[in-house]
Scaffold this motif. Structure first.
Motif, PDB file in Angstrom:
ATOM      1  N   ARG A   1       0.845  -1.213   0.000  1.00 38.85           N
ATOM      2  CA  ARG A   1       0.000   0.000   0.000  1.00 38.85           C
ATOM      3  C   ARG A   1       0.873   1.254   0.000  1.00 38.85           C
ATOM      4  O   ARG A   1       0.555   2.240  -0.671  1.00 38.85           O
ATOM      5  N   GLU A   2       1.988   1.228   0.738  1.00 38.50           N
ATOM      6  CA  GLU A   2       2.907   2.366   0.734  1.00 38.50           C
ATOM      7  C   GLU A   2       3.499   2.568  -0.665  1.00 38.50           C
ATOM      8  O   GLU A   2       3.562   3.686  -1.178  1.00 38.50           O
ATOM      9  N   ARG A   3       3.928   1.454  -1.259  1.00 38.04           N
ATOM     10  CA  ARG A   3       4.533   1.541  -2.596  1.00 38.04           C
ATOM     11  C   ARG A   3       3.518   2.051  -3.614  1.00 38.04           C
ATOM     12  O   ARG A   3       3.866   2.827  -4.522  1.00 38.04           O
ATOM     13  N   SER A   4       2.279   1.651  -3.483  1.00 41.33           N
ATOM     14  CA  SER A   4       1.249   2.061  -4.439  1.00 41.33           C
ATOM     15  C   SER A   4       0.944   3.549  -4.336  1.00 41.33           C
ATOM     16  O   SER A   4       0.372   4.132  -5.264  1.00 41.33           O
ATOM     17  N   LYS A   5       1.347   4.188  -3.231  1.00 39.80           N
ATOM     18  CA  LYS A   5       1.161   5.630  -3.063  1.00 39.80           C
ATOM     19  C   LYS A   5       2.328   6.431  -3.639  1.00 39.80           C
ATOM     20  O   LYS A   5       2.334   7.664  -3.549  1.00 39.80           O
ATOM     21  N   GLY A   6       3.295   5.743  -4.208  1.00 39.37           N
ATOM     22  CA  GLY A   6       4.427   6.436  -4.826  1.00 39.37           C
ATOM     23  C   GLY A   6       5.655   6.535  -3.961  1.00 39.37           C
ATOM     24  O   GLY A   6       6.641   7.169  -4.352  1.00 39.37           O
ATOM     25  N   ILE A   7       5.652   5.910  -2.783  1.00 42.15           N
ATOM     26  CA  ILE A   7       6.851   5.901  -1.963  1.00 42.15           C
ATOM     27  C   ILE A   7       7.877   4.987  -2.632  1.00 42.15           C
ATOM     28  O   ILE A   7       7.555   3.856  -2.989  1.00 42.15           O
ATOM     29  N   PRO A   8       9.110   5.463  -2.838  1.00 38.50           N
ATOM     30  CA  PRO A   8      10.098   4.633  -3.535  1.00 38.50           C
ATOM     31  C   PRO A   8      10.316   3.289  -2.853  1.00 38.50           C
ATOM     32  O   PRO A   8      10.351   3.199  -1.618  1.00 38.50           O
ATOM     33  N   LEU A   9      10.452   2.261  -3.654  1.00 38.60           N
ATOM     34  CA  LEU A   9      10.731   0.934  -3.125  1.00 38.60           C
ATOM     35  C   LEU A   9      11.933   0.962  -2.188  1.00 38.60           C
ATOM     36  O   LEU A   9      11.924   0.343  -1.113  1.00 38.60           O
ATOM     37  N   GLN A  10      12.959   1.715  -2.573  1.00 39.85           N
ATOM     38  CA  GLN A  10      14.189   1.736  -1.789  1.00 39.85           C
ATOM     39  C   GLN A  10      14.007   2.436  -0.451  1.00 39.85           C
ATOM     40  O   GLN A  10      14.729   2.156   0.505  1.00 39.85           O
ATOM     41  N   HIS A  11      13.053   3.377  -0.365  1.00 36.18           N
ATOM     42  CA  HIS A  11      12.770   4.005   0.916  1.00 36.18           C
ATOM     43  C   HIS A  11      12.074   3.011   1.841  1.00 36.18           C
ATOM     44  O   HIS A  11      12.232   3.064   3.062  1.00 36.18           O
ATOM     45  N   ILE A  12      11.303   2.130   1.269  1.00 38.03           N
ATOM     46  CA  ILE A  12      10.581   1.136   2.070  1.00 38.03           C
ATOM     47  C   ILE A  12      11.547   0.066   2.581  1.00 38.03           C
ATOM     48  O   ILE A  12      11.525  -0.303   3.758  1.00 38.03           O
ATOM     49  N   THR A  13      12.418  -0.423   1.706  1.00 41.18           N
ATOM     50  CA  THR A  13      13.359  -1.466   2.121  1.00 41.18           C
ATOM     51  C   THR A  13      14.575  -0.877   2.833  1.00 41.18           C
ATOM     52  O   THR A  13      15.230  -1.565   3.624  1.00 41.18           O
ATOM     53  N   GLY A  14      14.888   0.397   2.521  1.00 39.50           N
ATOM     54  CA  GLY A  14      16.015   1.063   3.164  1.00 39.50           C
ATOM     55  C   GLY A  14      17.340   0.916   2.450  1.00 39.50           C
ATOM     56  O   GLY A  14      18.360   1.381   2.955  1.00 39.50           O
ATOM     57  N   TRP A  15      17.344   0.298   1.259  1.00 42.62           N
ATOM     58  CA  TRP A  15      18.614   0.104   0.572  1.00 42.62           C
ATOM     59  C   TRP A  15      18.441   0.128  -0.940  1.00 42.62           C
ATOM     60  O   TRP A  15      17.344  -0.020  -1.457  1.00 42.62           O
ATOM     61  N   ALA A  16      19.579   0.332  -1.610  1.00 42.80           N
ATOM     62  CA  ALA A  16      19.644   0.250  -3.070  1.00 42.80           C
ATOM     63  C   ALA A  16      20.937  -0.455  -3.434  1.00 42.80           C
ATOM     64  O   ALA A  16      21.931  -0.369  -2.710  1.00 42.80           O
ATOM     65  N   ALA A  17      20.925  -1.157  -4.560  1.00 40.98           N
ATOM     66  CA  ALA A  17      22.081  -1.946  -4.967  1.00 40.98           C
ATOM     67  C   ALA A  17      22.823  -1.280  -6.116  1.00 40.98           C
ATOM     68  O   ALA A  17      22.250  -0.539  -6.915  1.00 40.98           O
ATOM     69  N   MET A  18      24.126  -1.555  -6.188  1.00 47.80           N
ATOM     70  CA  MET A  18      24.949  -1.135  -7.317  1.00 47.80           C
ATOM     71  C   MET A  18      26.141  -2.079  -7.381  1.00 47.80           C
ATOM     72  O   MET A  18      26.894  -2.200  -6.405  1.00 47.80           O
ATOM     73  N   GLY A  19      26.320  -2.747  -8.501  1.00 45.98           N
ATOM     74  CA  GLY A  19      27.410  -3.706  -8.575  1.00 45.98           C
ATOM     75  C   GLY A  19      27.239  -4.780  -7.515  1.00 45.98           C
ATOM     76  O   GLY A  19      26.169  -5.369  -7.372  1.00 45.98           O
ATOM     77  N   ALA A  20      28.280  -4.991  -6.723  1.00 46.19           N
ATOM     78  CA  ALA A  20      28.251  -6.022  -5.687  1.00 46.19           C
ATOM     79  C   ALA A  20      27.910  -5.480  -4.309  1.00 46.19           C
ATOM     80  O   ALA A  20      27.966  -6.220  -3.323  1.00 46.19           O
ATOM     81  N   ILE A  21      27.532  -4.195  -4.235  1.00 38.75           N
ATOM     82  CA  ILE A  21      27.269  -3.595  -2.924  1.00 38.75           C
ATOM     83  C   ILE A  21      25.821  -3.132  -2.801  1.00 38.75           C
ATOM     84  O   ILE A  21      25.099  -3.024  -3.798  1.00 38.75           O
ATOM     85  N   THR A  22      25.424  -2.868  -1.579  1.00 38.11           N
ATOM     86  CA  THR A  22      24.174  -2.162  -1.310  1.00 38.11           C
ATOM     87  C   THR A  22      24.497  -0.961  -0.428  1.00 38.11           C
ATOM     88  O   THR A  22      25.455  -0.996   0.363  1.00 38.11           O
ATOM     89  N   VAL A  23      23.720   0.098  -0.575  1.00 29.42           N
ATOM     90  CA  VAL A  23      23.881   1.288   0.260  1.00 29.42           C
ATOM     91  C   VAL A  23      22.544   1.656   0.870  1.00 29.42           C
ATOM     92  O   VAL A  23      21.487   1.332   0.324  1.00 29.42           O
ATOM     93  N   SER A  24      22.605   2.313   1.993  1.00 28.58           N
ATOM     94  CA  SER A  24      21.393   2.795   2.647  1.00 28.58           C
ATOM     95  C   SER A  24      20.919   4.067   1.962  1.00 28.58           C
ATOM     96  O   SER A  24      21.728   4.936   1.604  1.00 28.58           O
ATOM     97  N   VAL A  25      19.611   4.183   1.765  1.00 27.61           N
ATOM     98  CA  VAL A  25      19.016   5.386   1.189  1.00 27.61           C
ATOM     99  C   VAL A  25      17.727   5.708   1.924  1.00 27.61           C
ATOM    100  O   VAL A  25      17.143   4.859   2.603  1.00 27.61           O
ATOM    101  N   GLY A  26      17.289   6.949   1.777  1.00 23.51           N
ATOM    102  CA  GLY A  26      16.051   7.387   2.409  1.00 23.51           C
ATOM    103  C   GLY A  26      15.832   8.858   2.102  1.00 23.51           C
ATOM    104  O   GLY A  26      16.473   9.418   1.202  1.00 23.51           O
ATOM    105  N   PRO A  27      14.935   9.512   2.819  1.00 16.99           N
ATOM    106  CA  PRO A  27      14.667  10.930   2.572  1.00 16.99           C
ATOM    107  C   PRO A  27      15.937  11.771   2.634  1.00 16.99           C
ATOM    108  O   PRO A  27      16.760  11.606   3.531  1.00 16.99           O
ATOM    109  N   GLY A  28      16.085  12.644   1.634  1.00 13.26           N
ATOM    110  CA  GLY A  28      17.234  13.541   1.612  1.00 13.26           C
ATOM    111  C   GLY A  28      18.353  13.120   0.693  1.00 13.26           C
ATOM    112  O   GLY A  28      19.360  13.824   0.583  1.00 13.26           O
ATOM    113  N   VAL A  29      18.184  11.982  -0.002  1.00 12.92           N
ATOM    114  CA  VAL A  29      19.237  11.569  -0.925  1.00 12.92           C
ATOM    115  C   VAL A  29      18.596  10.927  -2.151  1.00 12.92           C
ATOM    116  O   VAL A  29      17.549  10.285  -2.059  1.00 12.92           O
TER     117      VAL A  29
END
Length: 290
Positions: free
Chosen positions: A63-91
């Motif tokens: 329901r949060e995702r369907s309101k347009g909240i980014p998937l990565q804000h919900i899970t708290g991370w984003a991937a790139m290559g072999a790593i993951t980084v924390s993301v959220g409001p402000g970045v």
């Protein structure tokens, strides 16, 4: 305690996200399910049954995702290559398209020992940290002008150093500053950048408009304001034979290569498509002295 098939819960999540207009409903449903269950997405089939509480939590996040909240804000991370980084409001949330720029840069550095890499407009630090992870012999510098984004980058850098990666030199600075990283002039093997590049006024999805920082998305009236500064900075930093890889808007497939070709010290200018075949990033080499 009664249990339910996870595949049915994922199918329902996919239906809700599709009706809400989410671009990748199946992938998002599976990623959210994996997040709730605590497994990798590829291992969801190993969890055939889940409790009612798990289903309810999955549907809450859907329901949060369907309101347009980014998937990565919900899970708290984003991937790139072999790593993951924390993301959220402000970045700015990293996008999968940038993986192609990372891959190009790593391929360019394949025969370079102990390369020096600079990531301009680093945001969460994801590109710089992905290079540092993939090339432990590299010296990686990263620059960000937004204090909130820089705080996320420092958090991510500290986490990856704690996991064994080499530290990245993170700096507060503006790519338009003519003295930025001046001690590296003429010595850098690779400059990469995912700058703000969307032309001002361009309609963007709600998850971008309401959750990504405006200054990290929009690059002036034509979207090229920061890109022009990046090109100028990169020309100064690169050694002969060094490379620039620069992400851009899909409307800039001709404009950005033209900016690069206008600099006589740059050669082998090329533009590269993203996974959907749209123009996405440009590359160039600094001419050798010979």
């Amino acid at each position: 305690m009664s249990k339910q098939p996870l595949r049915l819960a994922v199918a329902e999540a996919e239906r809700i996200l599709r009706e809400a207009g989410v671009a990748s409903p199946r992938a998002d449903a599976e990623l959210l399910a994996a997040h709730v269950v605590g497994v990798e997405r590829t291992k969801l089939t190993m969890v055939p049954l889940v409790t009612v509480a798990v289903v309810e939590e999955l549907h809450r996040l859907v329901r949060e995702r369907s309101k347009g909240i980014p998937l990565q804000h919900i899970t708290g991370w984003a991937a790139m290559g072999a790593i993951t980084v924390s993301v959220g409001p402000g970045v700015f949330v990293p996008r999968p398209e940038t993986e192609l720029l990372l891959a190009w840069g790593l391929a360019h550095l394949r025969r370079t020992r102990q390369p020096t890499v600079v990531d301009l407009c680093t945001g969460s630090g994801v590109l710089a940290l992905a290079f540092a992870n993939a090339r432990p012999d590299a010296t990686v510098h990263a620059v960000e002008r937004d204090p909130s984004a820089l705080a996320w980058a420092r958090r991510n850098a500290n986490a990856l150093v704690g996991a064994g990666d080499r530290p990245v030199d993170l700096r507060f600075g503006d790519v338009g500053d003519p003295e930025l990283l001046s001690e590296l002039d003429g010595t850098v093997d690779l400059v990469v950048c995912n700058p703000p590049y969307v032309p001002e006024g361009t309609p963007v999805p709600v998850e971008v408009a309401e959750h990504d920082p405006h200054a990290a998305v929009f690059g002036g009236l034509d979207g090229l304001e920061t890109i022009r500064q990046v090109v100028h900075c990169a020309v100064r930093l690169l050694r002969p034979g060094g490379a620039l890889a620069l992400e851009h808007d899909d409307t800039h497939g001709e404009a950005v290569p033209e900016l690069l070709r206008a600099r006589q010290v740059l050669t082998e200018v090329a533009d590269h498509p993203d996974l959907a075949g749209r123009p996405r990033f440009a590359t160039a080499l600094r001419r050798s002295l010979s």
